[in-house]
Design an enzyme around this catalytic site. Structure first.
Site, PDB file in Angstrom:
ATOM      1  N   GLY B  71       0.838  -1.197   0.000  1.00  0.00           N
ATOM      2  CA  GLY B  71       0.000   0.000   0.000  1.00  0.00           C
ATOM      3  C   GLY B  71       0.878   1.255   0.000  1.00  0.00           C
ATOM      4  O   GLY B  71       0.565   2.249  -0.653  1.00  0.00           O
ATOM      5  N   ASN B 151      -6.250   4.901  10.061  1.00  0.00           N
ATOM      6  CA  ASN B 151      -5.727   3.670  10.649  1.00  0.00           C
ATOM      7  C   ASN B 151      -5.715   3.686  12.174  1.00  0.00           C
ATOM      8  O   ASN B 151      -5.723   2.643  12.799  1.00  0.00           O
ATOM      9  CB  ASN B 151      -4.321   3.400  10.123  1.00  0.00           C
ATOM     10  CG  ASN B 151      -3.422   4.614  10.178  1.00  0.00           C
ATOM     11  OD1 ASN B 151      -3.800   5.709   9.727  1.00  0.00           O
ATOM     12  ND2 ASN B 151      -2.248   4.458  10.726  1.00  0.00           N
ATOM     13  N   GLN B 179      -7.093   0.954   4.909  1.00  0.00           N
ATOM     14  CA  GLN B 179      -7.886   0.460   6.043  1.00  0.00           C
ATOM     15  C   GLN B 179      -9.357   0.269   5.687  1.00  0.00           C
ATOM     16  O   GLN B 179     -10.124  -0.245   6.492  1.00  0.00           O
ATOM     17  CB  GLN B 179      -7.793   1.450   7.217  1.00  0.00           C
ATOM     18  CG  GLN B 179      -6.406   1.603   7.800  1.00  0.00           C
ATOM     19  CD  GLN B 179      -5.940   0.379   8.567  1.00  0.00           C
ATOM     20  OE1 GLN B 179      -6.740  -0.478   8.966  1.00  0.00           O
ATOM     21  NE2 GLN B 179      -4.636   0.284   8.775  1.00  0.00           N
ATOM     22  N   SER B 199      -4.040  -2.532   0.189  1.00  0.00           N
ATOM     23  CA  SER B 199      -3.014  -3.484   0.599  1.00  0.00           C
ATOM     24  C   SER B 199      -3.673  -4.809   0.968  1.00  0.00           C
ATOM     25  O   SER B 199      -4.733  -4.827   1.593  1.00  0.00           O
ATOM     26  CB  SER B 199      -2.277  -2.917   1.810  1.00  0.00           C
ATOM     27  OG  SER B 199      -1.344  -3.856   2.284  1.00  0.00           O
ATOM     28  N   ALA B 200      -3.019  -5.927   0.607  1.00  0.00           N
ATOM     29  CA  ALA B 200      -3.629  -7.242   0.840  1.00  0.00           C
ATOM     30  C   ALA B 200      -3.617  -7.656   2.308  1.00  0.00           C
ATOM     31  O   ALA B 200      -4.553  -8.303   2.786  1.00  0.00           O
ATOM     32  CB  ALA B 200      -2.915  -8.309   0.007  1.00  0.00           C
ATOM     33  N   HIS B 201      -2.562  -7.276   3.036  1.00  0.00           N
ATOM     34  CA  HIS B 201      -2.429  -7.838   4.393  1.00  0.00           C
ATOM     35  C   HIS B 201      -3.344  -7.182   5.419  1.00  0.00           C
ATOM     36  O   HIS B 201      -3.318  -7.529   6.598  1.00  0.00           O
ATOM     37  CB  HIS B 201      -0.972  -7.815   4.855  1.00  0.00           C
ATOM     38  CG  HIS B 201      -0.479  -6.487   5.334  1.00  0.00           C
ATOM     39  ND1 HIS B 201      -0.261  -6.233   6.659  1.00  0.00           N
ATOM     40  CD2 HIS B 201      -0.174  -5.360   4.674  1.00  0.00           C
ATOM     41  CE1 HIS B 201       0.167  -4.979   6.793  1.00  0.00           C
ATOM     42  NE2 HIS B 201       0.234  -4.439   5.600  1.00  0.00           N
ATOM     43  N   THR B 237       9.153  -8.471 -12.073  1.00  0.00           N
ATOM     44  CA  THR B 237       8.379  -9.701 -12.253  1.00  0.00           C
ATOM     45  C   THR B 237       7.265  -9.762 -11.211  1.00  0.00           C
ATOM     46  O   THR B 237       7.499  -9.531 -10.027  1.00  0.00           O
ATOM     47  CB  THR B 237       9.298 -10.931 -12.136  1.00  0.00           C
ATOM     48  OG1 THR B 237      10.278 -10.820 -13.156  1.00  0.00           O
ATOM     49  CG2 THR B 237       8.524 -12.231 -12.311  1.00  0.00           C
ATOM     50  N   CYS B 325       6.349   6.165  22.892  1.00  0.00           N
ATOM     51  CA  CYS B 325       7.212   4.988  22.939  1.00  0.00           C
ATOM     52  C   CYS B 325       6.845   3.988  21.864  1.00  0.00           C
ATOM     53  O   CYS B 325       7.697   3.260  21.381  1.00  0.00           O
ATOM     54  CB  CYS B 325       7.127   4.337  24.299  1.00  0.00           C
ATOM     55  SG  CYS B 325       7.992   5.314  25.522  1.00  0.00           S
TER      56      CYS B 325
END
Lengths: 135, 398
Positions: B71, B151, B179, B199-201, B237, B325
């Protein structure tokens, strides 16, 4: 995460608060010091990340039973070493822990009219806490 | 101990149907789609089937879909591509203060190269005002890039209106929908979207594969130079197993969206209500209405987010925070600051993002474990001690 010495000391000999809410770390250290100048007990309260809590815990653990002179030699590096190191981004947490001990010792010296060699007044941003924290 | 994964906005697991679909393309049909023999032809065919599925999910034409490595790559390509393509016409871009770093850092790069970027503010709800956008448009504006859904706080932007405005002014409209795709309905045509990153994940596909939708007629140039893959617009590729998986994952996500989003919204609301009613000095970040079905973001006053994550982790609960943090810097989340949170309240944020594996039982487990953890951290907090002294001096001695 299982910190030791969390809490407050009633009628402490010295209290030191360092850090600021902006960077997300505030440490408050309470010390009980005997008439002979030995740190009998140490407690802390910390607002901060895991490393801030860990360094507070370790620093208070290390100062207990020490003389004031010895206590002054507890550096951030000693705290880090005792914790088996910290990632670079967390080194400032160990610096804060050292500063918090020194700030509590400074408070003790001021209350008792003592001049302690090598101890400087703490530099802290705690004013910011009062400005912003409860707005 | 039960493991509760509450961080689906960070990434999702690869669902079994998707894994099964991609496996043959590692060691059996491993041909390069640019070659001409049988195993290559099969890969090529598969590639185009996946493109059809991605296009169908967005209401686009297959020729408008370009596969990328992430993404983030799609965002970089879209923004730099349009900025440079229309450089002669103008060097002004409009974005928002709450974009993902894939967009923000690309904009910052362009600013260093002499482009001007207007970052629209958002309200407490994490949503831009279309009137602000209208005011920000200039004759030299060439691109508007505003995310579909955030997100961190899950706020959903008025995409259709933004797109309509962009179109009426002849400005390209790109949206980072990483998202949103597979979670809320998207149609590039009815929502007037010119370019969209996904994005795929984030939808039960694997990491390392994304896509950019580019409306027909936008002459976006290649961003990665090399061979003629993706019609000469994105060399390298093709990641066939990843692309097959993206196609399968997006198809499943869209077909199950209605039911799944209803289920997740109910769990989300149960979490929000449960947290706010069981933990005092706590508030919700972002809109309670225009919000992704799977997103919960709350701030607990007087405590710091990373410590909270560590204690939750010890109970098998995996979530995230916008504290400094956890952001890897000294500043807390730019999104939480943009919705007006002071630093210490941003440090005390917790994000929970639900997904397919989330159950009612997990929500109940979380709601049982959370209050004592927050209490423990507050007992440890000098800010809470200070608060108690101010609010109720009698309660604290000394």
């Amino acid at each position: 995460m299982n910190p030791r010495n969390v809490g407050e000391i009633e009628d402490p000999s010295g209290v030191g608060t360092v850090g600021n809410v902006k960077c997300g770390d505030i440490m408050k250290v309470y010390l009980k010091i005997t008439g002979e100048g030995i740190v009998e007990d140490a407690k802390f309260k910390t607002f901060g990340c895991g490393a801030a809590v860990a360094t507070s815990s370790m620093a208070t653990e290390m100062i207990k039973g020490r003389s004031i002179d010895d206590a002054l030699h507890i550096t951030n590096k000693a705290v880090m070493d005792a914790l088996d190191g910290l990632p670079p981004i967390k080194v400032h947490c160990s610096c804060l822990a050292e500063e918090a001990l020194h700030a509590a010792l400074w408070d003790y010296s001021q209350k008792n009219g003592l001049a302690i060699d090598g101890l400087k007044p703490p530099v802290n941003d705690i004013e910011e806490l009062h400005e912003g924290a409860f707005a | 101990m039960e493991k509760v994964y509450f961080d689906h906005a960070a990434t999702t697991y690869v669902r079994p149907e998707v894994l099964e679909a991609m496996l043959p393309y590692f060691a059996e049909d491993y041909g390069n789609p640019s070659s001409i023999y049988e195993i290559a032809r099969s890969a090529k065919k598969t590639l185009e089937t996946a493109r059809d599925k991605a296009a169908a999910a967005l209401g686009a034409d297959p020729a408008e879909i370009f596969f990328t490595g992430s993404g983030t790559e799609a965002d970089n390509w879209a923004i730099r591509g349009i900025a440079e393509l229309y450089e002669k016409k103008g060097r002004h871009i409009i974005s928002s203060a709450i974009e993902h770093h894939a967009v923000l850092h690309t904009c910052e790069y362009l600013e260093k190269r002499g482009f001007e970027v207007t970052y629209l503010p958002v309200g407490e709800d994490g949503i831009i005002r279309v009137a602000d956008l209208e005011k920000a448009v200039r004759p030299d504006t060439t691109l508007i890039t505003i995310m579909t859904a955030n997100n961190e706080i899950g706020s959903i932007q008025p995409i259709e209106e933004i797109g309509a405005l962009a179109r009426s002014k002849g400005i390209v409209f790109h949206t980072d929908a990483v998202q949103a795709v597979g979670h809320i309905p998207i149609n590039v045509k009815s929502q007037n979207i010119d370019m969209l990153s996904l994005s795929a994940h984030k939808l039960y596909g694997p990491k390392g594969v994304g896509a950019l939708y580019v409306k027909k007629g936008i002459p976006l140039r290649s961003f990665i130079f090399g061979g003629g893959q993706e019609r000469g617009r994105r060399a390298g590729t093709e990641n066939i197993p990843g692309i097959v998986a993206l196609g399968k994952a997006i198809e499943l996500a869209v077909s199950e969206m209605e039911e799944e989003s209803r289920r997740l919204s109910a769990l989300r609301d149960k979490l929000i209500d449960g947290i706010l009613s069981s933990v005092p000095h706590t508030f919700l970040n972002g809109s309670s209405v225009k919000r992704l079905p799977n997103n919960v973001n709350v701030s607990f006053e007087f405590i710091e987010g990373e410590s909270l994550l560590l204690l939750l982790d010890m109970k098998g609960i995996f979530a995230s925070s916008g504290s400094a943090c956890t952001s890897g810097s000294l500043d807390p989340s730019h999104v939480l600051l943009a919705i007006g949170l002071p630093h210490e309240k941003a440090h005390g944020s917790l994000r929970i993002t639900l997904g397919r594996s989330s159950t009612e039982g997990q929500v109940e487990y979380f709601l049982k474990e959370l209050p004592p953890i927050v209490s423990r951290l507050r007992d440890m907090s000098p800010l809470f001690e200070e608060y108690l002294k101010i609010s109720d001096p009698a309660r604290v001695s000394g």
